[in-house]
Design an enzyme around this catalytic site. Structure first.
Site, mmCIF file in Angstrom:
data_model
loop_
_atom_site.group_PDB
_atom_site.id
_atom_site.type_symbol
_atom_site.label_atom_id
_atom_site.label_comp_id
_atom_site.label_asym_id
_atom_site.label_seq_id
_atom_site.Cartn_x
_atom_site.Cartn_y
_atom_site.Cartn_z
ATOM 1 N N LYS A 1 -10.634 9.822 36.768
ATOM 2 C CA LYS A 1 -9.978 11.126 36.845
ATOM 3 C C LYS A 1 -9.339 11.355 38.209
ATOM 4 C CE LYS A 1 -12.021 11.637 32.866
ATOM 5 N NZ LYS A 1 -11.328 11.229 31.639
ATOM 6 N N TYR B 1 -21.040 11.559 20.270
ATOM 7 C CA TYR B 1 -20.587 11.507 21.655
ATOM 8 C C TYR B 1 -21.760 11.795 22.588
ATOM 9 C CZ TYR B 1 -18.413 13.043 25.992
ATOM 10 O OH TYR B 1 -18.080 13.204 27.315
ATOM 11 N N TYR C 1 -19.546 6.782 28.594
ATOM 12 C CA TYR C 1 -18.213 6.191 28.488
ATOM 13 C C TYR C 1 -18.243 4.676 28.654
ATOM 14 C CZ TYR C 1 -16.605 11.005 28.859
ATOM 15 O OH TYR C 1 -16.411 12.331 28.642
#
Length: 338
Positions: free
Chosen positions: A49, A263, A289
């Protein structure tokens, strides 16, 4: 592809390394695995990010914002790095946290939640799964406006056309590194979630004519739902750059089956991947992730999708702080889903 016309803050003064993983490759058998270390990007303590926020924070500053407003899940890497950018720029920061798994947010949790507190988040609003996050963030911005302040809304994952420029820049960086090191890769593997990283890379590869196929490993959706998001993101980035390119639908490739049962909920393949890279190369993956993305790479290699003699580049997008929120699962003292 000229990015210089877009305002940009520089948070990393050097390219992130591209390294071979010889002991991991030997453990896996078959393809030769390399890694692009975007976990070493600037903004504490690294992660993909950062590249997006170089453009998003610059835009916020240009528009006179005093507060960054964003959203994510309880252990959001994106929220943590957005907060770090705010601190770096002398701004304040507020989050909207979506409990995608009921009762999963704890203010006193470790991992990124600890980082939220340490870095000084101004306020956290917790909402249930399925909430309209755009509307929830707008409510925060409206509250700020009522106080005479100016919020700047950053979408989840920093995934819009402007944020996607960060991974166009990464594509250019990799192209230069490959040239300098005389490297050639047969595949690039990347996590595919909010779509900004996958879509930005695809736009960058098309715009710079980099002929290496990208495989996204879904971290929250299977291909039927994920690939249209990536396609839209890639086209939005291409359009923002003013390129006369239509992103081919067939260029968007993702695989599913590695993110279930939900998730952020651990599974056995993720645990194997995290342990394997830690114990062969001393590199940390995160459970939400990169651990599931590496599980996908391992699975594709075992299925013969990545073949012996091929060279595969894994994009490490960071997330190490959340390892500490999953210690029991990663060390095998709690059951995980198959």
């Amino acid at each position: 592809m000229d990015l210089s016309r877009f305002p940009r803050r520089i948070y990393t003064e050097h390219p992130t390394p591209i390294e071979p993983l010889p002991r991991f490759s030997e453990w896996l058998g078959g393809p030769e695995i390399w890694i692009k270390r975007d976990d070493l990007l600037g903004l504490a303590p690294g992660g993909n990010k950062t590249r997006k926020l170089e453009f998003l924070a610059a835009d916020a500053l240009a528009k006179g914002a005093d507060t960054l407003v964003t959203c994510g899940a309880p252990q959001s890497n994106h929220c943590r790095i957005t907060l770090a950018a705010a601190v770096k720029e002398g701004l304040r920061c507020r989050f909207v946290i979506e409990e995608r798994v009921p009762n999963s947010y704890r203010e006193d949790a470790s991992g990124n939640n600890f980082m939220f507190r340490l870095l000084g988040v101004e306020a956290v609003t917790v909402v249930p799964a399925g909430t309209d996050m755009t509307a929830a963030m707008q409510k925060v911005a409206d509250d700020l406006a009522a106080e005479g302040r100016k919020g700047y809304i950053i979408p989840g994952g920093g995934s819009n056309a402007l944020g996607g420029l960060g991974y166009v820049a990464c594509a250019q960086e990799m192209q230069q590194q490959w040239f300098e090191k005389q490297l050639r890769f047969d595949h690039l593997v990347v996590g595919s979630g909010s779509s900004g990283t996958h879509g930005g890379l695809l736009a960058g590869f098309l715009g710079n004519r980099i002929d290496v196929p990208i495989t996204g490993v879904g971290v929250s959706r299977d291909p039927a739902d994920q690939e249209p998001l990536v396609h839209r993101e890639a086209q939005a980035v291409v359009d923002l750059l003013g390129l006369d390119i239509q992103v081919p639908r067939e260029a968007v490739v993702s695989v599913g089956g590695y993110w279930q049962p939900k998730y952020s909920v651990p599974n056995a393949k993720m645990v194997e991947a995290v342990q394997a890279l830690a114990r062969t190369e001393a590199i940390l993956l995160d459970p939400v992730y990169t651990g599931k993305v590496m599980a996908g790479l391992i699975g594709l290699a075992r299925q013969g999708r990545f073949k012996a003699g091929e060279r595969v580049l894994f994009l490490h997008t960071g997330g190490a702080p959340s390892v500490h929120a999953y210690e029991a699962e990663l060390l095998g003292s709690m059951p995980v889903a198959d």
